[in-house]
Design a protein around this motif. Structure first.
Motif, short mmCIF file in Angstrom:
data_model
loop_
_atom_site.label_atom_id
_atom_site.label_comp_id
_atom_site.label_asym_id
_atom_site.label_seq_id
_atom_site.Cartn_x
_atom_site.Cartn_y
_atom_site.Cartn_z
N TRP A 63 -0.94 21.01 25.49
CA TRP A 63 -0.30 19.86 26.11
C TRP A 63 0.70 19.18 25.20
CZ3 TRP A 63 -5.47 20.68 25.33
CH2 TRP A 63 -6.00 20.10 24.18
N ALA A 86 7.66 17.47 33.86
CA ALA A 86 7.60 17.27 35.30
C ALA A 86 8.47 16.11 35.77
CB ALA A 86 6.15 17.06 35.72
N ILE A 124 6.81 21.99 33.29
CA ILE A 124 5.54 22.00 32.59
C ILE A 124 5.06 20.57 32.43
CG2 ILE A 124 4.36 22.57 30.42
CD1 ILE A 124 5.05 25.01 32.10
N GLU A 125 3.82 20.31 32.84
CA GLU A 125 3.22 18.99 32.70
C GLU A 125 2.47 18.92 31.37
OE1 GLU A 125 2.39 15.64 32.58
OE2 GLU A 125 2.97 15.91 34.68
N SER A 144 -0.84 26.88 29.24
CA SER A 144 -0.18 26.06 30.25
C SER A 144 0.35 26.88 31.41
CB SER A 144 0.99 25.29 29.62
OG SER A 144 2.00 26.18 29.22
N ILE A 196 3.00 28.89 31.13
CA ILE A 196 4.46 28.96 31.06
C ILE A 196 5.00 30.38 31.10
CG2 ILE A 196 4.47 28.80 28.53
CD1 ILE A 196 7.09 27.20 28.78
N ASN A 212 -4.80 23.28 34.15
CA ASN A 212 -3.44 22.85 33.83
C ASN A 212 -2.42 23.89 34.30
OD1 ASN A 212 -1.44 22.51 30.85
ND2 ASN A 212 -1.31 21.28 32.70
N GLU A 267 -1.88 23.67 38.03
CA GLU A 267 -1.02 22.53 38.35
C GLU A 267 0.45 22.89 38.09
OE1 GLU A 267 -0.33 17.91 36.81
OE2 GLU A 267 -2.16 18.99 36.28
N ASN A 268 0.71 23.53 36.97
CA ASN A 268 2.09 23.90 36.64
C ASN A 268 2.63 24.97 37.59
OD1 ASN A 268 2.41 22.12 34.46
ND2 ASN A 268 1.41 23.54 33.05
N ASN A 275 5.93 24.64 40.17
CA ASN A 275 7.02 25.60 40.14
C ASN A 275 7.07 26.49 41.38
OD1 ASN A 275 8.45 25.59 37.28
ND2 ASN A 275 6.28 25.18 36.93
#
Length: 282
Positions: free
Chosen positions: A30, A102, A116-117, A159, A161, A185, A188-189, A193
């Motif tokens: 994070w 975000a 990415i949060e 994450s 990514i 996480n 969520e990401n 996207n």
């Protein structure tokens, strides 16, 4: 978010920065706060919403860098929920992508955004290890070596990514992580996207992969990558591409040998400061 956050402050000599920020990227997905230099020591701060996360990271960092000094305490979450926004800046990946927090989703960009949060801590949250992988993905797509319709495995997704980036390039795949918080996480990401239908996210390691993939991404650490060489190689389709990162330069030869013993060709090596990417074209 409400309540308290655990705060971990790190103090270390400047020549340890590449090592420690690389480990932070892998274990504090994070992000973190850069507090500059004082008294000849670099200072970084990481925040956690669970004390056990802090304890686990402290053990990893102490083993890697005995010269590191660490201090812990707690802070009010309300003090940080908005402050970290000013520290997370866009990260361009060539001309194809730009990694954004975000809250910048509606900001006009020339490249395709990857949102990415960074959750409860702040810092840019990027490092050479992931930058190497992202640039490698874009290069493979430009070469036509990876293309829409192919499959991928993102091992140690964090994450999410890398898996999100592969999905945006038209691939479908699986993201695995042994940390259930990371998977939450990543989900969520992926939803932010709009690639959640292309990226299946599950808790587990290589044993949970259950198939073969045209592309495997593993941005972890050298020792686990050596231990998993047989399992990872068995999951790679032929032809296929394997990208390994999270590796220091002096670890590259050992990693290359471990995977060449599994029948893979000699890898291409790309360097960024103290870190390397190994790219195997099977």
């Amino acid at each position: 978010m409400t309540g308290k956050l655990s705060r971990l402050r790190l103090f270390f000599p400047p020549d340890h920065e590449d090592l420690l920020t690389g480990l932070l990227f892998l274990h504090a997905l994070w992000g973190w706060q850069d507090d500059g230099t004082e008294g000849g020591l670099r200072r970084l701060t990481v925040h956690f919403d669970r004390p056990e996360q802090s304890a686990g990271l402290q053990a990893v960092l102490h083993q890697a860098c005995p010269a590191l000094r660490m201090e812990t305490d707690t802070v009010d979450n309300a003090d940080w929920t908005s402050a970290w926004k000013k520290y997370f800046t866009p990260i361009p990946i060539g001309s194809r992508f730009v990694v954004l927090p975000a809250w910048m989703a509606d900001t006009p960009q020339e490249a395709e955004p990857i949102l990415i949060e960074p959750k409860m801590a702040f810092g840019t949250g990027h490092h050479q290890t992931t930058s190497l992988c992202l640039h490698g993905l874009v290069r493979l797509a430009e070469e036509g070596r990876i293309r829409p319709g192919q499959t991928f495995l993102d091992l140690g997704t964090g994450s999410g990514i890398l898996g999100i980036s592969a999905a945006k390039l038209g691939l479908t795949g699986l993201g695995l992580d042994i940390d259930s918080v990371a998977i939450d996480n990543a989900r969520e990401n992926a939803a932010m996207n709009r690639v959640e239908k292309l990226l299946d996210l599950r808790t587990g390691g290589i044993e949970a992969a259950g198939g073969r993939f045209d592309l495997i991404l593993a941005n972890i650490l050298a020792n686990p990558l050596v231990d998993m060489a047989g399992g990872i190689a068995a999951c790679l389709a032929r032809p296929g591409v394997l990208m390994l990162s999270g590796i220091l330069q002096d670890q590259a030869d050992r990693l290359a040998r471990a995977y060449m013993k599994q029948g893979l060709p000699e890898p291409e090596i790309t360097r960024a400061q103290d870190w390397v990417l190994l790219l195997f074209r099977a």
